[in-house]
Design an enzyme around this catalytic site. Sequence first.
Site, short mmCIF file in Angstrom:
data_model
loop_
_atom_site.label_atom_id
_atom_site.label_comp_id
_atom_site.label_asym_id
_atom_site.label_seq_id
_atom_site.Cartn_x
_atom_site.Cartn_y
_atom_site.Cartn_z
N GLY A 65 0.82 -1.21 0.00
CA GLY A 65 0.00 0.00 0.00
C GLY A 65 0.85 1.26 0.00
N CYS A 66 1.92 1.25 0.79
CA CYS A 66 2.78 2.43 0.89
C CYS A 66 3.56 2.64 -0.41
CB CYS A 66 3.74 2.28 2.07
SG CYS A 66 2.84 2.14 3.64
N THR A 67 3.95 1.55 -1.04
CA THR A 67 4.64 1.65 -2.32
C THR A 67 3.71 2.24 -3.37
OG1 THR A 67 6.12 -0.19 -1.80
CG2 THR A 67 5.84 0.34 -4.13
#
Length: 158
Positions: free
Chosen positions: A44-46
Amino acid sequence: MTLAIGERVPDLALSATGEKTVRLSDYQGQRLVLYFYPRANTPGCTQEGQDFRDAAGDFAARQTTILGVSRDSLKAQENFKAKQSFAFDLIADTDEALCQAFDVIKLKKMYGKESRGVERSTFLIDADGVLLEEWRGVKVKGHVAEVLAAVDQLTAPE
């Protein structure tokens, strides 16, 4: 204490990628998008970082700087930035000072276990260092477009 819309953001010294120490006041005169994410190199952060990366030119054209923030080490942030070719700096908030100032540390439940973590959140700060808008509990899909639309509202002629 939670920072409220219309309040000036705290001027903390922060460790950023590129072996820099930055202060939020360094960005006076331009808008700032501060996005907090739980952990570098997670799916998700990527994706969120890639979405901001892909829109970085659109934000820059609107005199708006992007900074990503997590509690990861500076080394982890450097690796994440290099691996994803981010054109913006990432802040290593290892002491959680910025996370606490923006009240993004929350108790999270995963697999029935509670732990403290960063709630995915984004903040839009004006050229004078005043908090204009916030998004908390962010879902990644479509979020960057929503933030860009908010910036467009600020730059639209009256």
